[in-house]
Design an enzyme around this catalytic site. Sequence first.
Site, mmCIF file in Angstrom:
data_model
loop_
_atom_site.group_PDB
_atom_site.id
_atom_site.type_symbol
_atom_site.label_atom_id
_atom_site.label_comp_id
_atom_site.label_asym_id
_atom_site.label_seq_id
_atom_site.Cartn_x
_atom_site.Cartn_y
_atom_site.Cartn_z
ATOM 1 C CB SER A 250 -53.437 61.937 48.756
ATOM 2 O OG SER A 250 -53.153 62.501 47.491
ATOM 3 C CE1 TYR B 241 -58.226 60.421 46.294
ATOM 4 C CE2 TYR B 241 -56.663 62.221 46.079
ATOM 5 C CZ TYR B 241 -56.914 60.879 46.274
ATOM 6 O OH TYR B 241 -55.885 59.997 46.465
HETATM 7 P P1 NAD Z 1 -56.553 51.467 43.186
HETATM 8 O O1 NAD Z 1 -57.815 51.899 42.532
HETATM 9 O O2 NAD Z 1 -55.605 50.634 42.416
HETATM 10 O O3 NAD Z 1 -56.873 50.733 44.557
HETATM 11 C C1 NAD Z 1 -57.923 51.129 45.396
HETATM 12 C C2 NAD Z 1 -58.657 49.899 45.852
HETATM 13 O O4 NAD Z 1 -59.673 50.303 46.782
HETATM 14 C C3 NAD Z 1 -59.387 49.172 44.696
HETATM 15 O O5 NAD Z 1 -59.040 47.799 44.696
HETATM 16 C C4 NAD Z 1 -60.848 49.383 44.994
HETATM 17 O O6 NAD Z 1 -61.683 48.300 44.579
HETATM 18 C C5 NAD Z 1 -60.838 49.536 46.498
HETATM 19 N N1 NAD Z 1 -62.018 50.224 46.995
HETATM 20 C C6 NAD Z 1 -62.631 51.312 46.466
HETATM 21 N N2 NAD Z 1 -63.724 51.619 47.170
HETATM 22 C C7 NAD Z 1 -63.798 50.719 48.182
HETATM 23 C C8 NAD Z 1 -64.703 50.517 49.239
HETATM 24 N N3 NAD Z 1 -65.780 51.314 49.393
HETATM 25 N N4 NAD Z 1 -64.488 49.500 50.086
HETATM 26 C C9 NAD Z 1 -63.435 48.678 49.924
HETATM 27 N N5 NAD Z 1 -62.535 48.818 48.940
HETATM 28 C C10 NAD Z 1 -62.713 49.830 48.075
HETATM 29 O O7 NAD Z 1 -55.830 52.819 43.636
HETATM 30 P P2 NAD Z 1 -54.547 53.072 44.537
HETATM 31 O O8 NAD Z 1 -53.803 54.160 43.880
HETATM 32 O O9 NAD Z 1 -53.839 51.833 44.895
HETATM 33 O O10 NAD Z 1 -55.260 53.707 45.816
HETATM 34 C C11 NAD Z 1 -54.997 53.294 47.134
HETATM 35 C C12 NAD Z 1 -55.014 54.506 48.031
HETATM 36 O O11 NAD Z 1 -53.927 55.367 47.691
HETATM 37 C C13 NAD Z 1 -56.270 55.372 47.924
HETATM 38 O O12 NAD Z 1 -56.678 55.774 49.204
HETATM 39 C C14 NAD Z 1 -55.801 56.567 47.128
HETATM 40 O O13 NAD Z 1 -56.567 57.718 47.399
HETATM 41 C C15 NAD Z 1 -54.388 56.688 47.642
HETATM 42 N N6 NAD Z 1 -53.499 57.481 46.798
HETATM 43 C C16 NAD Z 1 -53.169 57.048 45.555
HETATM 44 C C17 NAD Z 1 -52.319 57.824 44.779
HETATM 45 C C18 NAD Z 1 -51.908 57.407 43.402
HETATM 46 O O14 NAD Z 1 -51.271 58.211 42.693
HETATM 47 N N7 NAD Z 1 -52.245 56.193 42.959
HETATM 48 C C19 NAD Z 1 -51.823 59.027 45.267
HETATM 49 C C20 NAD Z 1 -52.175 59.430 46.543
HETATM 50 C C21 NAD Z 1 -53.013 58.649 47.300
#
Ligand code: NAD
Length: 284
Positions: A145, A158
Amino acid sequence: MADQVKGLAGKVAVVTGGGSGIGAATAQRLSRDGADVVVVDVDGGAAASVARDLPGRSVAVAADVATEEGVDSYIRAALDAFGRIDLHHLNAGVLGTLAPLPDVSAADFDHVIAVNLRGGFLGLRAAFRCYRNQGTGGAVVVTASISALRGADDQVPYQTSKHGLLGLVHGAAMYGGPRGVRVNAVAPGLVPTGLFASSDDAGRARTLTRRGLTVPMRRVGTPDEIAGVVAFLLGDDAAYVTGEVVSADGGAFIVNTVTRGGGAGAWTPEDLTSERNQPDDAHP
Ligand code: NAD
């Protein structure tokens, strides 16, 4: 149809957190590019629905990446279905509390570290065990991130977990180098997904698009735009790239907060439209 990333066709890929957002987009992208995809999510229904919609062969697994049993179960399911694993996108993550530091409970901290950092460690360890057993190389991409690279006062658990992931990436890339295993990270900026819906400040989710206006490209990203970077890093065009963190954030990371111009220090769209932040502003 979009051009395919080289070296994905015929490979077996595991995508954790594949039931939603960036993971779902990556599952779709890898499948379109010819990989067999194992969609892993703690929400088994979401994983199943993403897997069902993929154009290629797929399996859905309900598993918690924070536990050894969960990781064992998705590795076993992948091997049962496809006989080997070539690629891993270790992407599952949670945002956790946005409380100010004095108010963060140890339980909140532990939960975020368990999913984001322990989950990354367990996933990387399992990937390396798998490659060792197979006698093959492989490629891993971890979703870090911009919070792995920068500080914010309301994301203590986080950003700690995401900074920690980079330590894992560096160590694993060192270990993997001579063994034909590449390990990289993608560092998304702001991408509206379910990540924010689960936050304890629902108002924040509504301001995401607005906050996206403050990055150099003046918009938030899409899950597909992150998936494209993941596919590149997993594919053969990145054959000489390891231990790297690739930002996909509309330029957010490069902003210099101590000078004028370029959106620096402009935390609201109103700031951005002010005279000093126009693109032709010549002030240093
Ligand atoms: P999201 O919530 O849409 O997807 C995350 C998925 O992870 C969900 O389907 C959730 O059920 C699953 N999950 C959560 N805990 C879990 C566990 N213990 N075991 C298995 N699955 C689990 O969010 P996203 O934005 O697609 O996030 C994906 C990754 O991207 C994350 O690591 C997040 O930190 C990272 N990220 C997202 C952003 C953003 O702006 N969306 C920015 C930087 C980093």
